[in-house]
Scaffold this active site. Sequence first.
Site, PDB file in Angstrom:
ATOM      1  N   LYS A 182      82.076  -3.278  43.142  1.00 26.39           N
ATOM      2  CA  LYS A 182      83.397  -2.890  43.648  1.00 26.39           C
ATOM      3  C   LYS A 182      83.454  -1.391  43.923  1.00 26.39           C
ATOM      4  O   LYS A 182      84.112  -0.945  44.878  1.00 26.39           O
ATOM      5  CB  LYS A 182      84.479  -3.290  42.645  1.00 26.39           C
ATOM      6  CG  LYS A 182      85.917  -2.952  43.077  1.00 26.39           C
ATOM      7  CD  LYS A 182      86.315  -3.664  44.369  1.00 26.39           C
ATOM      8  CE  LYS A 182      87.733  -3.300  44.825  1.00 26.39           C
ATOM      9  NZ  LYS A 182      88.782  -3.846  43.955  1.00 26.39           N
TER      10      LYS A 182
ATOM     11  N   THR B 223      90.020  -3.542  38.680  1.00 27.66           N
ATOM     12  CA  THR B 223      88.971  -2.603  39.069  1.00 27.66           C
ATOM     13  C   THR B 223      88.921  -1.495  38.027  1.00 27.66           C
ATOM     14  O   THR B 223      89.863  -0.708  37.909  1.00 27.66           O
ATOM     15  CB  THR B 223      89.245  -2.006  40.455  1.00 27.66           C
ATOM     16  OG1 THR B 223      89.251  -3.063  41.434  1.00 27.66           O
ATOM     17  CG2 THR B 223      88.182  -0.982  40.831  1.00 27.66           C
TER      18      THR B 223
ATOM     19  N   LYS C 203      92.677   6.205  41.886  1.00 30.21           N
ATOM     20  CA  LYS C 203      92.141   5.865  40.561  1.00 30.21           C
ATOM     21  C   LYS C 203      90.738   5.300  40.671  1.00 30.21           C
ATOM     22  O   LYS C 203      89.825   5.665  39.923  1.00 30.21           O
ATOM     23  CB  LYS C 203      93.092   4.877  39.877  1.00 30.21           C
ATOM     24  CG  LYS C 203      92.666   4.412  38.495  1.00 30.21           C
ATOM     25  CD  LYS C 203      91.878   3.109  38.510  1.00 30.21           C
ATOM     26  CE  LYS C 203      92.694   1.955  39.042  1.00 30.21           C
ATOM     27  NZ  LYS C 203      91.901   0.671  38.987  1.00 30.21           N
TER      28      LYS C 203
END
Length: 280
Positions: A158, A83, A226
């Site tokens: 995502k 990701t 993150k």
Amino acid sequence: MGAPMAANLNRAGALAAVWNRTPAKAQSVAAELAVAVAASPAALARQVDVVVLCVSADADVLAVIEALEPGLRPGQVVIDHSTVQPQTAQTAAARLAARGVDFLDAPVSGGVEGARRGTLALMVGGEAGVLERVRPLLQALGQRIEHMGPVGSGQATKAVNQIMAAGINQAVTEALAFAEAHALPLEQVIEVVGAGAAGNWFLSHRGPSMTQGRFEPGFRLGLHHKDLAICRAMAEALGMELPLVNRTLADYRQLMQDGFGDEDISALYRMKRRPNKHGD
């Protein structure tokens, strides 16, 4: 995520070799699955037609791509399940295209459970024809494989997932802390609410463990922090605001400072149970 995904590829007869930046992890997985450990990413690339990549951050993806390059040849495919920023996927794709290698950004959702069971959802960016070439391979990893558009579209999708996950985490942890404060039987609360309109995956899979004070990952809080920072940067580039993301980033930052960054994101429940945690 990587180890169970490798195991599913191995069960499908598709795993030729493994490599990890931590050699002990590669040796452990290789011993369990009875496959070879490649000496380097380039050595791995020389052995296979498709390279499957899953690491933690943008710089890691580009570093591994660079390490793969000496062993790559035209016609290969690199699939990245990390990701990262859409721009990182586009940079990786451009570098590989110069060598005649195709690239798909294919981040996943479904947690460690989904990785173990091969039931992940995959959101894929790249050329549709390339996806169809490798779809049989990806079916070892997930039940839902969606082509979302050109390179970077998988990562953008995502980001949508991660924003939603933040909201669900906020709602479920806050609601269960509210239930606990009212001395309700939490197991029954989870069961009855989960059977109604408020039911969701996070409530049913993480509600029982968080209310028992267990926060084994799942999905590490530090990694979601993150990912949400990526979402915020993407929104800022469009002049958008994401108040819920900002609130979750602040909460996660406090939990990380308190030493809980390696726990599951359901560790947010720790904060919801604290009285007046926001000073209001």
